[in-house]
Design a protein around this motif. Structure first.
Motif, mmCIF file in Angstrom:
data_model
loop_
_atom_site.group_PDB
_atom_site.id
_atom_site.type_symbol
_atom_site.label_atom_id
_atom_site.label_comp_id
_atom_site.label_asym_id
_atom_site.label_seq_id
_atom_site.Cartn_x
_atom_site.Cartn_y
_atom_site.Cartn_z
ATOM 1 N N ARG A 90 0.837 -1.200 0.000
ATOM 2 C CA ARG A 90 0.000 0.000 0.000
ATOM 3 C C ARG A 90 0.870 1.248 0.000
ATOM 4 O O ARG A 90 2.044 1.205 0.332
ATOM 5 C CB ARG A 90 -0.898 0.010 1.249
ATOM 6 C CG ARG A 90 -1.700 -1.270 1.472
ATOM 7 C CD ARG A 90 -2.828 -1.452 0.484
ATOM 8 N NE ARG A 90 -3.776 -0.371 0.529
ATOM 9 C CZ ARG A 90 -4.764 -0.270 1.418
ATOM 10 N NH1 ARG A 90 -4.946 -1.191 2.325
ATOM 11 N NH2 ARG A 90 -5.581 0.765 1.379
ATOM 12 N N ASP A 134 -4.544 6.596 3.236
ATOM 13 C CA ASP A 134 -4.058 5.499 2.394
ATOM 14 C C ASP A 134 -4.413 5.721 0.932
ATOM 15 O O ASP A 134 -5.084 6.706 0.581
ATOM 16 C CB ASP A 134 -4.540 4.142 2.907
ATOM 17 C CG ASP A 134 -6.028 3.911 2.759
ATOM 18 O OD1 ASP A 134 -6.709 4.660 2.033
ATOM 19 O OD2 ASP A 134 -6.534 2.946 3.371
ATOM 20 N N ASP A 135 -3.976 4.803 0.079
ATOM 21 C CA ASP A 135 -4.176 4.924 -1.361
ATOM 22 C C ASP A 135 -5.637 4.771 -1.776
ATOM 23 O O ASP A 135 -5.986 5.049 -2.924
ATOM 24 C CB ASP A 135 -3.294 3.932 -2.123
ATOM 25 C CG ASP A 135 -3.370 2.526 -1.559
ATOM 26 O OD1 ASP A 135 -4.145 2.279 -0.607
ATOM 27 O OD2 ASP A 135 -2.629 1.663 -2.050
ATOM 28 N N LEU A 136 -6.514 4.389 -0.856
ATOM 29 C CA LEU A 136 -7.950 4.297 -1.147
ATOM 30 C C LEU A 136 -8.718 5.511 -0.624
ATOM 31 O O LEU A 136 -9.925 5.586 -0.752
ATOM 32 C CB LEU A 136 -8.527 3.014 -0.534
ATOM 33 C CG LEU A 136 -7.886 1.709 -1.017
ATOM 34 C CD1 LEU A 136 -8.462 0.528 -0.256
ATOM 35 C CD2 LEU A 136 -8.068 1.548 -2.507
ATOM 36 N N GLY A 137 -7.997 6.438 -0.002
ATOM 37 C CA GLY A 137 -8.625 7.650 0.521
ATOM 38 C C GLY A 137 -9.113 7.543 1.958
ATOM 39 O O GLY A 137 -9.698 8.483 2.482
ATOM 40 N N ASN A 138 -8.886 6.405 2.617
ATOM 41 C CA ASN A 138 -9.275 6.258 4.021
ATOM 42 C C ASN A 138 -8.330 7.074 4.896
ATOM 43 O O ASN A 138 -7.138 7.135 4.645
ATOM 44 C CB ASN A 138 -9.209 4.788 4.447
ATOM 45 C CG ASN A 138 -10.173 3.923 3.675
ATOM 46 O OD1 ASN A 138 -11.320 4.277 3.502
ATOM 47 N ND2 ASN A 138 -9.685 2.799 3.187
#
Length: 116
Positions: A8, A89-93
């Motif tokens: 990640r 993180d890379d998912l926007g979380n």
């Protein structure tokens, strides 16, 4: 660059401290009032089974998930991260860093997911 061990990518921001006193309006915590600490850091994000007990303490509440984040030693120097930093993180979380622990392998962060 992500790898097999660190698949990640995360970034770290530091919320601005509130310096005004007295009665002020709610500013909220947004990326606009955060300072970028580091970006593009390869990481391994793993959910911990135990989790954190919710503050209300009701039997039906269950537990809030807690996350361990591992970062290789060469990617971030000791002392770079502090309690209260925000990890994205890379998912926007968005996560809040609860405990940045440093050892010979690098960082092991204990984090909680920030919910809207």
């Amino acid at each position: 660059m992500p790898s097999f061990l660190y698949p990640r990518t995360v970034a770290f921001h530091r919320p601005a401290g509130q310096t005004k006193g007295g009665r002020i309006g709610y500013g909220g915590q947004t990326q606009a009032n955060e300072t970028v600490v580091a970006t593009g850091i390869p990481a391994s994000i793993q959910e911990r089974k135990e989790g954190i007990r919710k503050p209300t303490g009701l039997p039906s509440d269950g537990r809030q998930p807690e996350w361990w984040v591992f970062i290789s030693r060469p990617k971030l120097a000791n002392g770079t991260l502090k309690v209260g930093d925000v990890m994205i993180d890379d998912l926007g979380n968005r996560y809040q860093v609860l405990a940045p622990y440093w050892d010979s392998l690098g960082y092991r962060l204990t984090c909680a997911l920030l919910e809207v």
